[in-house]
Structures are given as C-alpha cells and as structure tokens.
Design a protein around this motif. Structure first.
Motif, PDB file in Angstrom:
ATOM      1  N   ALA A  70      62.574 -67.162   3.462  1.00 17.51           N
ATOM      2  CA  ALA A  70      63.667 -66.376   3.961  1.00 17.51           C
ATOM      3  C   ALA A  70      64.634 -67.233   5.092  1.00 17.51           C
ATOM      4  O   ALA A  70      65.804 -66.991   4.494  1.00 17.51           O
ATOM      5  N   PHE A  71      64.365 -67.821   5.929  1.00 18.25           N
ATOM      6  CA  PHE A  71      64.916 -68.420   7.038  1.00 18.25           C
ATOM      7  C   PHE A  71      64.548 -69.928   6.796  1.00 18.25           C
ATOM      8  O   PHE A  71      63.518 -70.232   7.056  1.00 18.25           O
ATOM      9  N   TYR A  72      65.578 -70.893   6.581  1.00 12.60           N
ATOM     10  CA  TYR A  72      65.167 -72.428   6.786  1.00 12.60           C
ATOM     11  C   TYR A  72      66.372 -73.331   7.023  1.00 12.60           C
ATOM     12  O   TYR A  72      67.529 -73.152   6.727  1.00 12.60           O
ATOM     13  N   PHE A  73      65.640 -74.264   7.861  1.00  8.99           N
ATOM     14  CA  PHE A  73      66.634 -75.544   8.119  1.00  8.99           C
ATOM     15  C   PHE A  73      66.110 -76.622   6.968  1.00  8.99           C
ATOM     16  O   PHE A  73      64.957 -76.805   6.612  1.00  8.99           O
ATOM     17  N   ALA A  74      67.229 -77.028   6.018  1.00  8.01           N
ATOM     18  CA  ALA A  74      67.046 -77.860   4.981  1.00  8.01           C
ATOM     19  C   ALA A  74      67.443 -79.199   5.230  1.00  8.01           C
ATOM     20  O   ALA A  74      68.464 -79.671   5.778  1.00  8.01           O
ATOM     21  N   SER A  75      66.675 -79.941   4.509  1.00 11.18           N
ATOM     22  CA  SER A  75      67.230 -81.438   4.171  1.00 11.18           C
ATOM     23  C   SER A  75      67.382 -81.594   2.763  1.00 11.18           C
ATOM     24  O   SER A  75      66.629 -81.247   1.927  1.00 11.18           O
ATOM     25  N   GLY A  76      68.772 -81.936   2.409  1.00 14.80           N
ATOM     26  CA  GLY A  76      69.012 -82.088   0.840  1.00 14.80           C
ATOM     27  C   GLY A  76      67.979 -83.179   0.427  1.00 14.80           C
ATOM     28  O   GLY A  76      67.811 -82.946  -1.118  1.00 14.80           O
ATOM     29  N   ASN A 121      60.929 -71.857   7.478  1.00 12.51           N
ATOM     30  CA  ASN A 121      60.541 -73.093   6.842  1.00 12.51           C
ATOM     31  C   ASN A 121      61.538 -74.320   7.652  1.00 12.51           C
ATOM     32  O   ASN A 121      62.782 -73.672   7.658  1.00 12.51           O
ATOM     33  N   ASN A 122      61.071 -75.287   7.757  1.00 17.13           N
ATOM     34  CA  ASN A 122      61.692 -76.299   8.291  1.00 17.13           C
ATOM     35  C   ASN A 122      61.499 -77.854   7.625  1.00 17.13           C
ATOM     36  O   ASN A 122      60.342 -78.129   7.624  1.00 17.13           O
ATOM     37  N   ILE A 123      62.404 -78.225   7.045  1.00 12.92           N
ATOM     38  CA  ILE A 123      62.279 -79.380   6.273  1.00 12.92           C
ATOM     39  C   ILE A 123      63.399 -80.662   7.015  1.00 12.92           C
ATOM     40  O   ILE A 123      64.431 -80.286   6.808  1.00 12.92           O
ATOM     41  N   GLY A 124      62.640 -81.568   7.647  1.00 13.18           N
ATOM     42  CA  GLY A 124      63.235 -82.494   8.075  1.00 13.18           C
ATOM     43  C   GLY A 124      63.927 -82.389   9.308  1.00 13.18           C
ATOM     44  O   GLY A 124      63.570 -81.153  10.072  1.00 13.18           O
ATOM     45  N   GLY A 125      64.965 -82.948   9.815  1.00 18.46           N
ATOM     46  CA  GLY A 125      65.692 -82.491  10.823  1.00 18.46           C
ATOM     47  C   GLY A 125      64.761 -82.651  12.412  1.00 18.46           C
ATOM     48  O   GLY A 125      63.964 -83.581  12.116  1.00 18.46           O
ATOM     49  N   GLN A 126      65.763 -82.421  13.263  1.00 17.50           N
ATOM     50  CA  GLN A 126      65.008 -82.697  14.683  1.00 17.50           C
ATOM     51  C   GLN A 126      65.542 -81.409  15.522  1.00 17.50           C
ATOM     52  O   GLN A 126      66.541 -80.920  15.485  1.00 17.50           O
ATOM     53  N   ASN A 127      64.836 -81.259  16.586  1.00 14.06           N
ATOM     54  CA  ASN A 127      65.104 -80.269  17.610  1.00 14.06           C
ATOM     55  C   ASN A 127      65.509 -78.935  17.367  1.00 14.06           C
ATOM     56  O   ASN A 127      66.491 -78.433  17.618  1.00 14.06           O
ATOM     57  N   ASN A 177      61.815 -65.874  18.864  1.00 14.71           N
ATOM     58  CA  ASN A 177      61.374 -64.434  18.892  1.00 14.71           C
ATOM     59  C   ASN A 177      61.634 -64.017  17.323  1.00 14.71           C
ATOM     60  O   ASN A 177      62.005 -62.744  17.101  1.00 14.71           O
ATOM     61  N   CYS A 178      61.017 -64.760  16.325  1.00 18.29           N
ATOM     62  CA  CYS A 178      61.263 -64.533  14.966  1.00 18.29           C
ATOM     63  C   CYS A 178      59.803 -63.685  14.649  1.00 18.29           C
ATOM     64  O   CYS A 178      58.619 -63.900  15.035  1.00 18.29           O
ATOM     65  N   SER A 179      60.078 -62.893  13.721  1.00 20.37           N
ATOM     66  CA  SER A 179      58.576 -62.383  13.123  1.00 20.37           C
ATOM     67  C   SER A 179      58.811 -62.508  11.424  1.00 20.37           C
ATOM     68  O   SER A 179      59.718 -62.343  10.828  1.00 20.37           O
ATOM     69  N   VAL A 180      57.277 -62.479  10.973  1.00 17.50           N
ATOM     70  CA  VAL A 180      57.398 -62.673   9.560  1.00 17.50           C
ATOM     71  C   VAL A 180      56.231 -61.756   9.222  1.00 17.50           C
ATOM     72  O   VAL A 180      55.073 -61.692   9.820  1.00 17.50           O
ATOM     73  N   LYS A 181      56.337 -60.929   7.974  1.00 15.29           N
ATOM     74  CA  LYS A 181      55.323 -60.073   7.560  1.00 15.29           C
ATOM     75  C   LYS A 181      55.424 -60.086   6.042  1.00 15.29           C
ATOM     76  O   LYS A 181      56.362 -60.143   5.311  1.00 15.29           O
ATOM     77  N   SER A 182      54.355 -59.935   5.511  1.00 14.91           N
ATOM     78  CA  SER A 182      53.902 -60.145   4.141  1.00 14.91           C
ATOM     79  C   SER A 182      54.628 -61.385   3.280  1.00 14.91           C
ATOM     80  O   SER A 182      55.647 -60.808   2.665  1.00 14.91           O
ATOM     81  N   THR A 183      53.966 -62.551   3.266  1.00 15.33           N
ATOM     82  CA  THR A 183      54.615 -63.597   2.507  1.00 15.33           C
ATOM     83  C   THR A 183      53.601 -63.919   1.347  1.00 15.33           C
ATOM     84  O   THR A 183      52.378 -63.596   1.682  1.00 15.33           O
ATOM     85  N   ARG A 184      53.969 -64.666   0.278  1.00 13.35           N
ATOM     86  CA  ARG A 184      53.096 -65.035  -0.609  1.00 13.35           C
ATOM     87  C   ARG A 184      52.605 -66.465  -0.349  1.00 13.35           C
ATOM     88  O   ARG A 184      51.715 -66.943  -0.771  1.00 13.35           O
ATOM     89  N   ALA A 185      53.320 -67.110   0.602  1.00 17.18           N
ATOM     90  CA  ALA A 185      52.975 -68.602   1.002  1.00 17.18           C
ATOM     91  C   ALA A 185      52.813 -68.209   2.613  1.00 17.18           C
ATOM     92  O   ALA A 185      52.352 -67.159   3.105  1.00 17.18           O
ATOM     93  N   SER A 186      52.548 -69.462   3.381  1.00 18.62           N
ATOM     94  CA  SER A 186      52.217 -69.359   4.597  1.00 18.62           C
ATOM     95  C   SER A 186      53.479 -68.358   5.464  1.00 18.62           C
ATOM     96  O   SER A 186      54.570 -69.135   4.959  1.00 18.62           O
ATOM     97  N   ALA A 187      53.257 -68.259   6.342  1.00 22.61           N
ATOM     98  CA  ALA A 187      54.317 -67.521   7.380  1.00 22.61           C
ATOM     99  C   ALA A 187      55.504 -68.600   7.711  1.00 22.61           C
ATOM    100  O   ALA A 187      56.698 -68.361   7.856  1.00 22.61           O
ATOM    101  N   ILE A 188      54.724 -69.929   8.209  1.00 20.21           N
ATOM    102  CA  ILE A 188      55.592 -71.086   8.792  1.00 20.21           C
ATOM    103  C   ILE A 188      55.128 -72.233   8.085  1.00 20.21           C
ATOM    104  O   ILE A 188      54.101 -72.442   7.771  1.00 20.21           O
ATOM    105  N   GLN A 189      56.308 -72.848   7.550  1.00 16.97           N
ATOM    106  CA  GLN A 189      56.028 -74.184   6.661  1.00 16.97           C
ATOM    107  C   GLN A 189      56.846 -75.107   7.357  1.00 16.97           C
ATOM    108  O   GLN A 189      58.251 -74.980   7.593  1.00 16.97           O
ATOM    109  N   VAL A 190      56.355 -76.457   7.854  1.00 15.08           N
ATOM    110  CA  VAL A 190      57.055 -77.707   8.486  1.00 15.08           C
ATOM    111  C   VAL A 190      56.861 -78.663   7.634  1.00 15.08           C
ATOM    112  O   VAL A 190      55.477 -79.206   7.561  1.00 15.08           O
ATOM    113  N   TYR A 191      57.863 -79.583   7.089  1.00 15.60           N
ATOM    114  CA  TYR A 191      57.881 -80.678   6.365  1.00 15.60           C
ATOM    115  C   TYR A 191      58.686 -81.741   7.022  1.00 15.60           C
ATOM    116  O   TYR A 191      59.615 -81.441   7.419  1.00 15.60           O
ATOM    117  N   HIS A 192      58.076 -82.941   6.966  1.00 20.01           N
ATOM    118  CA  HIS A 192      58.759 -84.315   7.466  1.00 20.01           C
ATOM    119  C   HIS A 192      59.447 -83.986   8.888  1.00 20.01           C
ATOM    120  O   HIS A 192      60.642 -84.644   9.050  1.00 20.01           O
TER     121      HIS A 192
END
Length: 170
Positions: free
Chosen positions: A110-116, A143-149, A154-169
C-alpha cells in the motif's frame, strides 16, 4: 490534493476473498462485488482477479528533494487509491511528506519507501507517511526498503495477506 485513483483491478473480487493462489485443487467458487457467483481454477493466476504483479497507482521516483514539506505543507494530501496493483510508492526521494491518504483493495504493497536496487545505502531519506490507512492489501500495508530516517506516523493497517509492516535493509 484531493485525488482518487481507481484502477481496473479487483472489480471482480475483493483481495481478501481469494483463499490460496498456490493450491492445485479443483475449481473453487467465489463471488464478485455484486454477490454473483464466479469460478476460478487454482494454479492459473491468469484467471485470478488479482493476478497483477507490475504497475501501480503512483510512483514518485527520484532523485528528488522536497524542501520544507511538512504536516502543514505536504507533498501529497488526501489521495485515495483503490483497485490497483500497488498504492503510493516513493523511491529515492528526500523530504516528502504524505498525509491523510488511503489505499484499499490492492494486490501488492500500500505505502512504501523504496530503494531501486534494494540496497541499504539507497532509498528514501527523511520522508513521512502521516495518518495514512491501508486496508485489504495483497502484500504489506507499510513497507520500507533501504533509506534512512523515514517515518510511518499515525498510520493504520487492516487485513493484509502479508505482514502489516515490512522493513528491509534499513
């Protein structure tokens, strides 16, 4: 501000009604948004209403730096995304502030910070998703992939097929 993006995906079924895309059992019945019976065969993703794996509603791709974007002067505000592959993706962006947005019924994140390149030394910096709601997602809500800070505030997550929040690298 005040934008609605409605894709073609999901017009035949809600993402949460699909039990298991990997089963090889006999055909299984589902219903569309109007309650009409439809039959989908397991194992053939081309028949699934949520078979998309590419594209999305919005990708803001850097390198871009937003100066002085904040809660009072957001980059995006009150954006609604429905029935798409992906929601709102920021990639290699600095200083973006996304506020009061919602994403519903999508097949990916849904919402994410990405690293190419999916590396920790790339990605978004000093960006915020504030008061954003994700519901019925095929992957993660936040979802947050890479990056910093980067911040999910105040976000909400309801009914996902994966985890509500994912953080990589990060």
């Amino acid at each position: 501000r005040n934008v609605t993006i409605k894709g073609y995906s999901g017009d035949t079924a809600d993402i949460m009604t699909i039990d298991d895309w990997d089963k090889t059992a006999s055909p299984s019945p589902y219903t569309d948004a109007d309650g009409n019976s439809i039959t989908l065969s397991y194992g053939d993703r081309s028949q699934k209403p949520w078979s998309e794996t590419k594209g999305g509603a919005m990708r803001i791709r850097g390198p871009i730096t937003y100066a002085d974007h904040s809660e009072t002067t957001p980059t995006l505000e009150n954006v609604t995304v429905r029935n798409c592959c992906r929601g709102i993706r920021l990639q290699e962006v600095t200083g973006a502030y996304v506020k009061d947005c919602s994403v519903n019924n999508i097949s990916d994140n849904a919402f994410y910070f990405a690293s190419g390149n999916y590396a920790s030394d790339k990605g978004c910096e000093n960006c915020t998703f504030d008061n954003c709601d994700a519901e019925n997602t095929g992957q993660s809500g936040l979802n947050n992939i890479g990056g910093q800070n980067n911040t999910f505030k105040n976000c909400s997550v309801k009914s996902t097929r994966a985890s509500a929040i994912q953080v990589y690298h990060s």
